[in-house]
Structure formats: C-alpha cells, structure tokens
Scaffold this active site. Structure first.
Site, PDB file in Angstrom:
ATOM      1  N   SER A 197       0.851  -1.186   0.000  1.00 17.45           N
ATOM      2  CA  SER A 197       0.000   0.000   0.000  1.00 17.45           C
ATOM      3  C   SER A 197       0.884   1.231   0.000  1.00 17.45           C
ATOM      4  CB  SER A 197      -0.913   0.008   1.225  1.00 17.45           C
ATOM      5  OG  SER A 197      -1.738   1.150   1.238  1.00 17.45           O
TER       6      SER A 197
ATOM      7  N   HIS B 261      -2.793   7.424  -4.336  1.00 16.53           N
ATOM      8  CA  HIS B 261      -2.841   6.248  -3.464  1.00 16.53           C
ATOM      9  C   HIS B 261      -2.946   5.007  -4.348  1.00 16.53           C
ATOM     10  CE1 HIS B 261      -5.755   3.150  -2.032  1.00 16.53           C
ATOM     11  NE2 HIS B 261      -4.894   3.066  -1.039  1.00 16.53           N
TER      12      HIS B 261
ATOM     13  N   ASN C  33      -2.859   0.413  -3.915  1.00  9.37           N
ATOM     14  CA  ASN C  33      -2.550  -0.785  -3.135  1.00  9.37           C
ATOM     15  C   ASN C  33      -2.986  -2.029  -3.896  1.00  9.37           C
ATOM     16  OD1 ASN C  33      -5.091  -2.183  -1.783  1.00  9.37           O
ATOM     17  ND2 ASN C  33      -5.467   0.025  -1.742  1.00  9.37           N
TER      18      ASN C  33
ATOM     19  N   HIS D 189      -6.588   7.860 -16.696  1.00  9.45           N
ATOM     20  CA  HIS D 189      -7.627   6.878 -17.007  1.00  9.45           C
ATOM     21  C   HIS D 189      -7.273   6.042 -18.233  1.00  9.45           C
ATOM     22  CE1 HIS D 189     -10.838   7.430 -14.043  1.00  9.45           C
ATOM     23  NE2 HIS D 189     -10.343   8.662 -13.920  1.00  9.45           N
TER      24      HIS D 189
ATOM     25  N   ARG E 208       0.796  -2.252  12.917  1.00 10.70           N
ATOM     26  CA  ARG E 208       1.641  -1.192  13.444  1.00 10.70           C
ATOM     27  C   ARG E 208       1.012   0.157  13.112  1.00 10.70           C
ATOM     28  NH1 ARG E 208       6.369   1.704  11.441  1.00 10.70           N
ATOM     29  NH2 ARG E 208       7.738   2.268  13.177  1.00 10.70           N
TER      30      ARG E 208
END
Length: 304
Positions: free
Chosen positions: A94, A108, A110, A147, A262
């Site tokens: 991620s 972002h 992931n 895109h 974590r």
C-alpha cells in the site's frame, strides 16, 4: 491453476515495493526511503518505507505487510458474514504520495491478497486493490492520461474490467458527508476471485505494474510549475478531505487497526501538514472552484 500460491504473491509484492521505491527516489533526486521492519504481537509483520522532505515529495510511504490471525476483523466480514470465525492470511503493498507542489496530485495505490479458512473446509481466497488520483489544481489532460493507463491496465487482462472497476472506484472514494468524490478516481476492486488463481493474480500484477507509468509522467510534467501561498494553502485545506476519508471510511485503515497492525505504518498515509476551515467555499470562477465544479464528480473521462 486454481490452487492459490501465497509464496508467489509475497515474492511479487516484495519486488513491487522495491521497484516503486526506486522509481520514486529517481523522480525525487534528493531523498531516499528509510526502512523499518516490524512484527505483530501475534503473527506476521511488515516492511515500512517512508521518504520525507524530498525535492518533489513532501512525504511518500510504500508499505509491505503480511499478517495472519485466528479470525477476520469486522472490517473484513461486514459485507461477507460467512467469513466470520475464519482464520486468515493477508498480504499487500500500500502506498500514498503527498507531493510538495500543489499542481502535482496526491495519489494512493494498493494491491492485496487474502486467504480465509474454517477448519475442515476449503480455503477461500481473493485479491483486491487499485489506484486513484487526488488533484488540487487539475489538468484534464493529466486525468485523461491517468484513465487511459487504467484502461490499459484492464485491457491487458479483460476489456470489460475498466468500466466495472472505474465505477467501483468512483463509488468507493466518495465522502457522503461532503457530497463529493475524493478525487478523479481510477480503479478499485475487491473480493476478486471470479476466475482461476492465475487469471486473478495476473490482473493484480497488471494493476501494480501500471501505477508508476500512470503517475510519474504527471509528476514530471507538473513538478516545476510555479506556485505561491494561495495554492499551498488550498492544497493543505484539500488534504483535510484525504484525512477524513482515511479515518472514517477506508476499509484498509480499519482492517490494519482492528488486526493490531503497526499504527505508525497504517497512518503513514496521512499528510504531514493539513488545514481545516469552518464553512469555507471557493470563489466562483476561480481555479479552486474549477476543482469542485468540474472534477469532484464521476464522469466518463475517456468518452467511452
């Protein structure tokens, strides 16, 4: 091949983390990632890498995690109650990138893999992931490039996937209390196991491998754009939306916290500086209003 191969997935994810970090360091040219290994109290751990105060990136975090447990948390079973009480194995990479220049979007991405199993039953496995773009001062050509890369990502595996997972991204990265999307979308998929393991693994790899070609050309094009206090102030204000989404709605954040991950690694997605203002509205016709009027709503960027 329909039998899942967690080792192959883990090896790919570790290599992916290396590749993305190297690419971001080359783009920044000033700072390098610091690395911390961590272990959960029960089973599993991860490898957190963070780049701070670079020439281009104010903060970039690229995390690998691999955790196991005796039962899936509520964030993973809310929409799949049949998985309650299953043991699980979860792994993924991620990342979140917050640039200095307000003309470079935040982004972002992931990719992740899960296996859940009840004693005596066959394992249930699936992939998830995607990438999305959050501009402050958007350029339509950048959004179209983003895109186009997302569509290419899907076309490599199945041309039907782009429309399906673009729509899912638009729906997922939406702030109901603000009545706006977090950005201009991209791809989002979850619970992905509709064909055999190889097919699904190949799609996850396509998403992962197309992130850097989607993002870095935008960085290179916008990193030297002049900006002043006004643009920086608006960037910090809009970063508040990022914080709101991650802490209120994001399933990945909730999963990490609920499984005892974590905390520093989970919350590295938050920007180092951010502002909130009471009832602020952009001036009509301004560059700031352009974001609200023309970009924070789902649309057909490729005229398909």
């Amino acid at each position: 091949m329909n039998q899942p191969d967690p080792l192959a997935v883990k090896q790919f994810l570790l290599s992916l983390q290396d590749t993305i970090c190297q690419s971001l360091e080359q783009a920044d040219k000033q700072q390098q990632f610091i690395e911390e290994d961590w272990q959960r109290k029960t089973d599993g751990g991860g490898r957190t890498r963070v780049l701070s105060d670079g020439a281009v990136f104010e903060q970039a975090g690229v995390n690998f995690s691999h955790v196991t447990g005796d039962s899936l948390p509520h964030s993973a079973t809310a929409k799949r109650p049949e998985l309650q009480g299953c043991s699980f194995e979860a792994m993924g990479v991620s990342l979140v990138i917050h640039p200095h220049n307000p003309y470079i979007p935040t982004t972002h991405a992931n990719v992740r893999f899960f296996i859940a199993q009840k004693e005596g039953a066959e394992p249930i496995w699936w992939f998830g992931g995607g990438f999305d773009l959050t501009p402050y001062y958007p350029f339509k050509e950048d959004v179209i490039h983003w895109h186009q890369q997302a569509k290419q990502t899907c076309d490599e595996i199945d041309p039907a996937y782009y429309q399906k997972y673009k729509q899912w991204c638009d729906d997922y990265f939406y702030l109901p209390h603000r009545r706006e999307t977090r950005g201009v979308g991209g791809l989002f998929f979850d619970d992905f196991n509709d064909q055999d393991f190889n097919h699904c693994f190949n799609f996850m790899q396509s998403v992962a491998n197309n992130f850097i070609p989607a993002y870095l050309p935008i960085v290179e094009k916008r990193k030297d754009t002049p900006y002043g206090e006004r643009e920086r102030d608006f960037q910090l204000y809009r970063r508040g939306r990022y914080v709101e989404f991650n802490l209120v709605y994001d399933r990945g954040t909730l999963f990490g916290l609920q499984t005892g991950g974590r905390t520093e690694s989970i919350l590295m997605s938050l920007p180092p500086l951010v502002k909130w203002r009471y009832n602020w509205q952009p001036e009509p016709g301004s560059a700031e209003a352009d974001l609200y009027d023309n970009y924070l709503k789902p649309q057909n960027w490729l005229d398909l």
